[in-house]
Design a protein around this motif. Sequence first.
Motif, mmCIF file in Angstrom:
data_model
loop_
_atom_site.group_PDB
_atom_site.id
_atom_site.type_symbol
_atom_site.label_atom_id
_atom_site.label_comp_id
_atom_site.label_asym_id
_atom_site.label_seq_id
_atom_site.Cartn_x
_atom_site.Cartn_y
_atom_site.Cartn_z
ATOM 1 N N ILE A 3 0.838 -1.207 0.000
ATOM 2 C CA ILE A 3 0.000 0.000 0.000
ATOM 3 C C ILE A 3 0.867 1.249 0.000
ATOM 4 O O ILE A 3 1.860 1.325 0.744
ATOM 5 N N THR A 75 3.361 -0.695 -5.398
ATOM 6 C CA THR A 75 2.221 -1.047 -4.535
ATOM 7 C C THR A 75 0.976 -1.402 -5.354
ATOM 8 O O THR A 75 0.913 -1.146 -6.562
ATOM 9 N N ASP A 76 -0.013 -1.968 -4.654
ATOM 10 C CA ASP A 76 -1.258 -2.380 -5.316
ATOM 11 C C ASP A 76 -2.355 -1.329 -5.162
ATOM 12 O O ASP A 76 -3.305 -1.292 -5.936
ATOM 13 N N ALA A 77 -2.237 -0.512 -4.119
ATOM 14 C CA ALA A 77 -3.288 0.483 -3.849
ATOM 15 C C ALA A 77 -2.658 1.738 -3.264
ATOM 16 O O ALA A 77 -1.673 1.648 -2.521
ATOM 17 N N THR A 78 -3.227 2.887 -3.627
ATOM 18 C CA THR A 78 -2.741 4.162 -3.076
ATOM 19 C C THR A 78 -3.876 4.852 -2.332
ATOM 20 O O THR A 78 -4.972 5.030 -2.882
ATOM 21 N N TRP A 114 -3.482 -3.865 -12.503
ATOM 22 C CA TRP A 114 -4.526 -3.155 -11.753
ATOM 23 C C TRP A 114 -3.941 -2.369 -10.591
ATOM 24 O O TRP A 114 -3.055 -2.851 -9.890
ATOM 25 N N HIS A 115 -4.416 -1.156 -10.391
ATOM 26 C CA HIS A 115 -4.025 -0.364 -9.227
ATOM 27 C C HIS A 115 -5.293 0.326 -8.713
ATOM 28 O O HIS A 115 -6.079 0.850 -9.499
ATOM 29 N N THR A 116 -5.462 0.314 -7.412
ATOM 30 C CA THR A 116 -6.671 0.945 -6.847
ATOM 31 C C THR A 116 -6.306 2.249 -6.142
ATOM 32 O O THR A 116 -5.402 2.275 -5.304
ATOM 33 N N VAL A 118 -7.615 5.034 -3.583
ATOM 34 C CA VAL A 118 -8.638 5.146 -2.538
ATOM 35 C C VAL A 118 -8.591 6.551 -1.932
ATOM 36 O O VAL A 118 -7.528 7.002 -1.496
ATOM 37 N N SER A 181 -12.180 -3.012 -6.784
ATOM 38 C CA SER A 181 -11.834 -2.042 -5.728
ATOM 39 C C SER A 181 -12.479 -2.469 -4.410
ATOM 40 O O SER A 181 -11.879 -2.385 -3.332
ATOM 41 N N VAL A 184 -10.488 -5.212 -2.884
ATOM 42 C CA VAL A 184 -9.239 -4.726 -2.282
ATOM 43 C C VAL A 184 -9.518 -4.228 -0.864
ATOM 44 O O VAL A 184 -8.826 -4.593 0.101
#
Length: 422
Positions: A3, A75-78, A114-116, A118, A181, A184
């Motif tokens: 993250i 990272t996978d999500a920001t 894929w990147h989510t 948030v 999303s 995640v």
Amino acid sequence: MKISILGTGYVGAVTGACFVEIGNDVVFVDIDPAKLDMIRTGRSPIFEPGLDELLKKNLDRISATTDTGEAIRETDATFICVGTPSNLDGSIDLQYIEAASQTIGGELREKEGWHTVVMKSTVVSGTTTGIVRRRLEEASGKEAFRDFGLASNPEFLKEGSALTDVFSPDRIVIGAEDPRSRKVLETLYATFDCPKLVTAIPVAEMIKYVSNAFLATKISFANEIGNLCKTMGLDTAEVFAGVGLDARINPAFFRSGIGFGGSCFPKDVRALIAQALAAGVPPKILTSVVAVNEDQPLRLVTLLKKHLPDLKGKRIGLLGLAFKPDTDDIRESRAIPITEELLKEGASVIAYDPLAMESFGRLFPGISYAASAEDLVQVVDAVLLTTEWKEFETLDYTGKLVIDGRRVPKAAVGSIYEGVCW
Ligand SMILES: NC(=O)c1ccc[n+]([C@@H]2O[C@H](COP(=O)([O-])OP(=O)(O)OC[C@H]3O[C@@H](n4cnc5c(N)ncnc54)[C@H](O)[C@@H]3O)[C@@H](O)[C@H]2O)c1
Ligand SMILES: O=c1ccn([C@@H]2O[C@H](COP(=O)(O)OP(=O)(O)O[C@H]3O[C@H](CO)[C@@H](O)[C@H](O)[C@H]3O)[C@@H](O)[C@H]2O)c(=O)[nH]1
């Protein structure tokens, strides 16, 4: 999960530290390299009880960089955790949100897979699926929900008890409109044992504002009733203890005093008012909530003048500068309008706070600062209690004029004592 946290302030630092603690790898990003230097050595850039320990304990799964590109790639999500201050008219200032979205979008252009993204910052309803989505799509050349994820996950922590609030929340709100999303966020929070509400993104954003606006309304309501109770010689706290026993009402956030400060309630209520006005629905209750809150700190000075009609040259001690105890944050602290009013009256102000004197000193370099609360009490003509720090409960106020804005009942012993609304 890997993250990235964009914005390592109060919310970013706490959120990131908690995500690491529950087993994730976290990359902290900020435009301020000094904050990242601190993170790298396991020190929090902001004061929050327990945060240094948490960062130090998990340092092997923490990194920090000013390079958003590196953070997005790794990272996978920001989580966007940048500030959302007020414009002069009270509406939300989205400059940091827009800049962050633009940067993230630019980096997503290059990223495969894929990147989510948030939204954790508090933004008015419609922001994430509006301007944020547009900036991300323009800069990335990709489409939200199809090529990358976009979600809202508002934060409800309180400064001073942030870790407890994050680890044991009343609820987790997930604004998600695409299954990936949603997955995640549900995976990230899988171990949390609390109600989890999945809604459309604008609903999640609105839940955050309405929660803050309602809590602020409770406080202004308690203050209005408190002002009346004082004229009748009634103990407001006793009245609200009885009122709060009604399960439909609940006792929280009825502490009357000098009103609410901090980085959230004042600006969020203003932003909601501005949004309502723009929508053609003038908000009468919220406007009164702000009006009561602006009067309340000045009542402390009015009470002081009842005992000391001419404040010119009088040494007035201010105990408490932070907007609440257990934080060094002075944003919209009620001590600010009180200091301004005292200076206007010609008083000589001496202030003390265990954590917030440095930042207050930048705002008011011309007033004096005491080395300790004991020193302050000794040299002043009157004491104003403006933050209910624990250490103020054990001071010797004997013979002093004490005007209490935060209900520190022990200050009533051996002094001329008045509470602002009790
Ligand atoms: N403080 C709280 O208790 C609290 C609680 C819940 C929600 N919120 C909301 O969370 C958001 C953040 O609040 P905060 O108090 O943490 O703010 P803050 O000012 O303490 O931190 C914001 C950080 O973002 C950094 N930043 C700005 N632009 C950036 C960019 N483009 N890239 C990387 N970093 C950037 C700043 O340097 C700063 O360190 C706000 O929307 C606030 O309303 C705050
Ligand atoms: O009964 C009360 C409770 C609080 N306050 C004042 O209200 C302000 C805010 O206090 P608090 O809510 O405890 O701190 P914050 O850290 O500002 O937290 C609020 O703002 C955050 C940012 O949005 C939210 O996440 C939290 O849920 C919300 O409580 C402070 O000045 C308090 O002194 C009162 O005057 N009376």
